[in-house]
Design a protein around this motif. Structure first.
Motif, PDB file in Angstrom:
ATOM      1  N   GLU A  44       6.829  12.375   1.390  1.00 44.12           N
ATOM      2  CA  GLU A  44       6.079  13.323   2.198  1.00 44.12           C
ATOM      3  C   GLU A  44       4.795  13.757   1.504  1.00 44.12           C
ATOM      4  OE1 GLU A  44       8.449  16.602   3.488  1.00 44.12           O
ATOM      5  OE2 GLU A  44       6.759  17.714   4.325  1.00 44.12           O
ATOM      6  N   ASP A  45       3.726  13.795   2.290  1.00 41.62           N
ATOM      7  CA  ASP A  45       2.407  14.236   1.801  1.00 41.62           C
ATOM      8  C   ASP A  45       1.730  13.242   0.858  1.00 41.62           C
ATOM      9  OD1 ASP A  45       2.371  16.545   3.283  1.00 41.62           O
ATOM     10  OD2 ASP A  45       3.325  17.747   1.726  1.00 41.62           O
ATOM     11  N   GLN A  46       2.382  12.109   0.593  1.00 43.63           N
ATOM     12  CA  GLN A  46       1.707  11.079  -0.180  1.00 43.63           C
ATOM     13  C   GLN A  46       0.845  10.227   0.750  1.00 43.63           C
ATOM     14  OE1 GLN A  46       4.640   8.844  -2.378  1.00 43.63           O
ATOM     15  NE2 GLN A  46       4.558  10.244  -4.128  1.00 43.63           N
ATOM     16  N   PHE A  47      -0.246   9.733   0.209  1.00 41.45           N
ATOM     17  CA  PHE A  47      -1.180   8.937   1.006  1.00 41.45           C
ATOM     18  C   PHE A  47      -0.783   7.469   1.033  1.00 41.45           C
ATOM     19  CE2 PHE A  47      -3.609  12.697   0.403  1.00 41.45           C
ATOM     20  CZ  PHE A  47      -4.546  12.734   1.417  1.00 41.45           C
ATOM     21  N   LEU A  48      -0.837   6.886   2.238  1.00 45.07           N
ATOM     22  CA  LEU A  48      -0.719   5.433   2.334  1.00 45.07           C
ATOM     23  C   LEU A  48      -2.057   4.840   1.900  1.00 45.07           C
ATOM     24  CD1 LEU A  48       1.056   3.074   3.146  1.00 45.07           C
ATOM     25  CD2 LEU A  48       0.232   3.329   5.487  1.00 45.07           C
ATOM     26  N   PHE A  49      -3.118   5.448   2.382  1.00 44.73           N
ATOM     27  CA  PHE A  49      -4.464   5.170   1.869  1.00 44.73           C
ATOM     28  C   PHE A  49      -5.360   6.333   2.231  1.00 44.73           C
ATOM     29  CE2 PHE A  49      -3.993   2.817   5.904  1.00 44.73           C
ATOM     30  CZ  PHE A  49      -4.920   3.475   6.686  1.00 44.73           C
ATOM     31  N   ARG A  50      -6.505   6.361   1.558  1.00 50.72           N
ATOM     32  CA  ARG A  50      -7.455   7.445   1.767  1.00 50.72           C
ATOM     33  C   ARG A  50      -8.728   6.915   2.396  1.00 50.72           C
ATOM     34  NH1 ARG A  50      -4.926  10.140  -2.657  1.00 50.72           N
ATOM     35  NH2 ARG A  50      -5.326  12.378  -2.544  1.00 50.72           N
ATOM     36  N   GLN A  51      -9.341   7.786   3.173  1.00 48.55           N
ATOM     37  CA  GLN A  51     -10.665   7.523   3.713  1.00 48.55           C
ATOM     38  C   GLN A  51     -11.572   7.024   2.590  1.00 48.55           C
ATOM     39  OE1 GLN A  51     -11.556  10.878   6.123  1.00 48.55           O
ATOM     40  NE2 GLN A  51     -13.725  10.391   6.359  1.00 48.55           N
ATOM     41  N   GLU A  52     -12.318   5.984   2.852  1.00 50.08           N
ATOM     42  CA  GLU A  52     -13.247   5.394   1.885  1.00 50.08           C
ATOM     43  C   GLU A  52     -12.567   4.459   0.874  1.00 50.08           C
ATOM     44  OE1 GLU A  52     -16.169   5.623   2.684  1.00 50.08           O
ATOM     45  OE2 GLU A  52     -16.234   7.442   3.882  1.00 50.08           O
ATOM     46  N   ASP A  53     -11.248   4.427   0.873  1.00 47.14           N
ATOM     47  CA  ASP A  53     -10.579   3.425   0.047  1.00 47.14           C
ATOM     48  C   ASP A  53     -11.000   2.039   0.494  1.00 47.14           C
ATOM     49  OD1 ASP A  53      -9.187   5.160  -1.492  1.00 47.14           O
ATOM     50  OD2 ASP A  53      -7.203   4.714  -0.663  1.00 47.14           O
ATOM     51  N   HIS A  54     -11.168   1.158  -0.440  1.00 45.53           N
ATOM     52  CA  HIS A  54     -11.378  -0.230  -0.106  1.00 45.53           C
ATOM     53  C   HIS A  54     -10.037  -0.770   0.397  1.00 45.53           C
ATOM     54  CE1 HIS A  54     -13.696  -3.910  -0.270  1.00 45.53           C
ATOM     55  NE2 HIS A  54     -12.595  -4.523  -0.669  1.00 45.53           N
ATOM     56  N   SER A  55     -10.115  -1.589   1.429  1.00 35.20           N
ATOM     57  CA  SER A  55      -8.852  -2.017   2.023  1.00 35.20           C
ATOM     58  C   SER A  55      -8.724  -3.525   2.055  1.00 35.20           C
ATOM     59  CB  SER A  55      -8.757  -1.510   3.455  1.00 35.20           C
ATOM     60  OG  SER A  55      -7.768  -2.227   4.143  1.00 35.20           O
ATOM     61  N   GLN A  56      -7.552  -3.996   1.843  1.00 35.99           N
ATOM     62  CA  GLN A  56      -7.316  -5.418   2.034  1.00 35.99           C
ATOM     63  C   GLN A  56      -5.995  -5.689   2.743  1.00 35.99           C
ATOM     64  OE1 GLN A  56      -7.276  -3.422  -0.481  1.00 35.99           O
ATOM     65  NE2 GLN A  56      -7.549  -4.536  -2.372  1.00 35.99           N
ATOM     66  N   SER A  57      -5.459  -4.664   3.395  1.00 30.72           N
ATOM     67  CA  SER A  57      -4.158  -4.838   4.043  1.00 30.72           C
ATOM     68  C   SER A  57      -4.027  -4.063   5.350  1.00 30.72           C
ATOM     69  CB  SER A  57      -3.031  -4.365   3.107  1.00 30.72           C
ATOM     70  OG  SER A  57      -2.914  -5.188   1.979  1.00 30.72           O
ATOM     71  N   LEU A  58      -3.193  -4.582   6.220  1.00 28.57           N
ATOM     72  CA  LEU A  58      -2.675  -3.805   7.334  1.00 28.57           C
ATOM     73  C   LEU A  58      -1.257  -3.368   6.964  1.00 28.57           C
ATOM     74  CD1 LEU A  58      -3.738  -5.900  10.468  1.00 28.57           C
ATOM     75  CD2 LEU A  58      -4.898  -3.965   9.397  1.00 28.57           C
ATOM     76  N   TYR A  59      -0.751  -2.381   7.682  1.00 27.70           N
ATOM     77  CA  TYR A  59       0.604  -1.919   7.424  1.00 27.70           C
ATOM     78  C   TYR A  59       1.347  -1.768   8.743  1.00 27.70           C
ATOM     79  CZ  TYR A  59      -1.728  -0.591   3.087  1.00 27.70           C
ATOM     80  OH  TYR A  59      -2.467  -0.609   1.936  1.00 27.70           O
ATOM     81  N   VAL A  60       2.634  -2.043   8.697  1.00 24.37           N
ATOM     82  CA  VAL A  60       3.483  -1.743   9.845  1.00 24.37           C
ATOM     83  C   VAL A  60       4.517  -0.723   9.386  1.00 24.37           C
ATOM     84  CG1 VAL A  60       5.143  -2.632  11.504  1.00 24.37           C
ATOM     85  CG2 VAL A  60       3.203  -4.040  10.831  1.00 24.37           C
ATOM     86  N   VAL A  61       4.648   0.356  10.131  1.00 26.85           N
ATOM     87  CA  VAL A  61       5.614   1.381   9.757  1.00 26.85           C
ATOM     88  C   VAL A  61       7.017   0.822   9.920  1.00 26.85           C
ATOM     89  CG1 VAL A  61       6.495   3.688  10.232  1.00 26.85           C
ATOM     90  CG2 VAL A  61       4.058   3.209  10.504  1.00 26.85           C
ATOM     91  N   LYS A  62       7.790   0.933   8.847  1.00 22.36           N
ATOM     92  CA  LYS A  62       9.159   0.403   8.856  1.00 22.36           C
ATOM     93  C   LYS A  62      10.156   1.526   9.145  1.00 22.36           C
ATOM     94  CE  LYS A  62      12.467  -2.500   7.057  1.00 22.36           C
ATOM     95  NZ  LYS A  62      12.996  -3.555   7.927  1.00 22.36           N
ATOM     96  N   SER A  63       9.930   2.671   8.538  1.00 19.83           N
ATOM     97  CA  SER A  63      10.772   3.837   8.806  1.00 19.83           C
ATOM     98  C   SER A  63       9.961   5.094   8.519  1.00 19.83           C
ATOM     99  CB  SER A  63      12.015   3.812   7.916  1.00 19.83           C
ATOM    100  OG  SER A  63      11.655   4.001   6.565  1.00 19.83           O
ATOM    101  N   GLY A  64      10.388   6.190   9.115  1.00 17.37           N
ATOM    102  CA  GLY A  64       9.676   7.447   8.915  1.00 17.37           C
ATOM    103  C   GLY A  64       8.486   7.579   9.842  1.00 17.37           C
ATOM    104  N   SER A  65       7.490   8.327   9.405  1.00 18.31           N
ATOM    105  CA  SER A  65       6.318   8.530  10.255  1.00 18.31           C
ATOM    106  C   SER A  65       5.110   8.932   9.421  1.00 18.31           C
ATOM    107  CB  SER A  65       6.608   9.608  11.309  1.00 18.31           C
ATOM    108  OG  SER A  65       7.059  10.795  10.707  1.00 18.31           O
ATOM    109  N   PHE A  66       3.950   8.702   9.998  1.00 16.56           N
ATOM    110  CA  PHE A  66       2.690   8.970   9.310  1.00 16.56           C
ATOM    111  C   PHE A  66       1.728   9.702  10.232  1.00 16.56           C
ATOM    112  CE2 PHE A  66       4.565   5.438   7.080  1.00 16.56           C
ATOM    113  CZ  PHE A  66       4.215   5.633   5.748  1.00 16.56           C
ATOM    114  N   ARG A  67       0.717  10.256   9.590  1.00 13.92           N
ATOM    115  CA  ARG A  67      -0.347  10.926  10.324  1.00 13.92           C
ATOM    116  C   ARG A  67      -1.672  10.405   9.803  1.00 13.92           C
ATOM    117  NH1 ARG A  67      -3.544  15.860   9.499  1.00 13.92           N
ATOM    118  NH2 ARG A  67      -2.778  15.978   7.366  1.00 13.92           N
ATOM    119  N   SER A  68      -2.602  10.105  10.688  1.00 11.31           N
ATOM    120  CA  SER A  68      -3.932   9.696  10.256  1.00 11.31           C
ATOM    121  C   SER A  68      -4.937  10.768  10.632  1.00 11.31           C
ATOM    122  CB  SER A  68      -4.331   8.370  10.902  1.00 11.31           C
ATOM    123  OG  SER A  68      -4.541   8.535  12.282  1.00 11.31           O
ATOM    124  N   PHE A  69      -5.934  10.959   9.802  1.00 15.68           N
ATOM    125  CA  PHE A  69      -6.924  11.992  10.080  1.00 15.68           C
ATOM    126  C   PHE A  69      -8.236  11.678   9.385  1.00 15.68           C
ATOM    127  CE2 PHE A  69      -6.987  14.055   5.953  1.00 15.68           C
ATOM    128  CZ  PHE A  69      -5.788  13.632   5.393  1.00 15.68           C
TER     129      PHE A  69
END
Lengths: 246, 246
Positions: A44-69
DNA sequence: CGGACCTTTGACCGCGGTCAACCTATGTGG
DNA sequence: CCACATAGGTTGACCGCGGTCAAAGGTCCG
């Protein structure tokens, strides 16, 4: 030193009906599994990624839930969306900057499958069905965003709240859950922000729905007791054509 | 009986820097051209496609401009976006229903390049760069939608209007136009609806901007005379809340 | 000119934001 | 076990932004 990645077995996965591997042949799934990484759970409250992070992946939620902002300049934040199991996350980094345009945090202890973009793109070259499924999931994301635009653009507070509950209900139902009774994994603050409402207005609208017997709420737990009423609020014109048997 | 399709020459096209063919090798462009159809111009108020239409194509705006919107049950409509040359249109039909989720009409006499999805998907199998460029343009659409969500969700009327003008300015500038002086191809009604405002409120906010010397407006013509002021309205933090003398 | 349409301006008021106090549940230390 | 703190959520009072209704310009068409 143990690996942070667990074994991947898409064929066994309960989400295979909604994930990227949907519609693939057994041997294609095998190839797909090879590029997927199961990451260690995100708390909880940990980031999957942050705005401005360089990205090289997509993610599929396996369990739980996330919020984007998105953070704006002043430090305020606007919640863009909530992600449940099976949802594709990270599409905002596909554009030319290769950087994420929003941040994604876990609402509870959650896990994702990580799919490196480079390898996904390579594999998409040899598996037509994978290309199709990727585009379909993207299309669903776009339609979902467009629905949000309509919701935020010209709906009253009560319509927003009723729509939010209804959509969440349908999403849970599609995942095999009740659809009439579920737990909100996000605090009121996030819901209000997502709907473009103040915390107090959200609370009042929920109170209104409770008073009229549409729902009952206990903390994070929501029970929908009058689906028809909810739906009539969402679409004021039609007093609803089809009834839900959930 | 003349063909409705004109000759396609992507290499000569001024929009090659922003279109799907971006970054392709000459021989790859040749292949790409073969699947593109130049349709005859679409006149003002004519539909490129309608909500619920079955879809088998994406479109790239070649000239002119378009508006996309969703009808809700009561006959009201919500404008989702405006499309200028180089923009990709029709992504809303990628999801599983294969049907368009919104309608798109021409704001003026306009033309598009039509790209059949089936053939695009096939060609994407053999041209990795095409896959990448397609995903990038999709990513830009998603980011743009997310920005709209932020705009509609927690911005005041004046911030919405200033943002709208600024974004439009940047889009025209990116296309090689002035960026400081341009014509609005859409009526006030559509802008207001797009921003989630009433017609009258939009008019008042424009009046406010004119009064303070940020812009001047003559019918559909807009001239930005104080870019800095506009930007300070969009991001109140940066130029830190200086007071407007009314 | 006359008429239709688009846009601006004015007057009013209601929805929903803001500020504030009050609950309620959970946690912490004496 | 209770005093206290903290965070999340609800409820109440007030009021301002922006929607609504109405009328008056403008502009472009025949």
């Amino acid at each position: 030193m143990e690996s942070i990645f667990q074994k991947v077995d898409c064929a066994q996965c309960k989400l295979s009906g909604v994930c990227l591997s949907r519609g693939l042949q057994p041997d294609e799934i095998k190839q797909f599994e090879r590029i997927v990484k199961r990451k260690r759970p995100v708390k909880e409250d940990q980031f999957l990624f942050r705005q401005e992070d360089h990205s090289q992946s997509l993610y599929v939620v396996k369990s739980g839930s996330f919020r984007s902002f998105i953070w704006d300049i002043e430090g305020g934040e606007q919640t863009i969306g909530f992600y449940l199991p099976g949802d594709l996350v990270g599409l905002d980094a596909l554009q030319t900057t290769d950087r994420h345009h929003c941040s994604v945090v876990a609402l509870e202890t959650s896990s994702v499958c990580e799919i490196p973009l480079q390898q996904l793109n390579d594999l998409a070259g040899t598996i037509p069905r994978l290309r199709i499924q990727l585009l379909r999931m993207i299309g669903e994301q776009i339609v979902s965003d467009q629905n949000n635009i309509v919701l935020l653009g010209n709906r009253t507070a009560i319509e927003k709240v009723a729509t939010f509950l209804l959509v969440l209900s349908q999403r849970y139902y599609a995942l095999g859950y009740s659809g009439k009774e579920f737990n909100l994994s996000m605090p009121r603050h996030d819901i209000a922000n997502y709907l473009g409402l103040s915390l107090e207005t959200l609370s009042r609208q929920l109170g209104f729905l409770i008073k009229h017997g549409a729902i009952s709420v206990k903390h994070r737990g929501v029970q929908i007791s009058d689906m028809r009423l909810l739906m009539s609020i969402v679409e004021p014109a039609t007093t609803k054509r089809f009834t839900y048997a959930m």
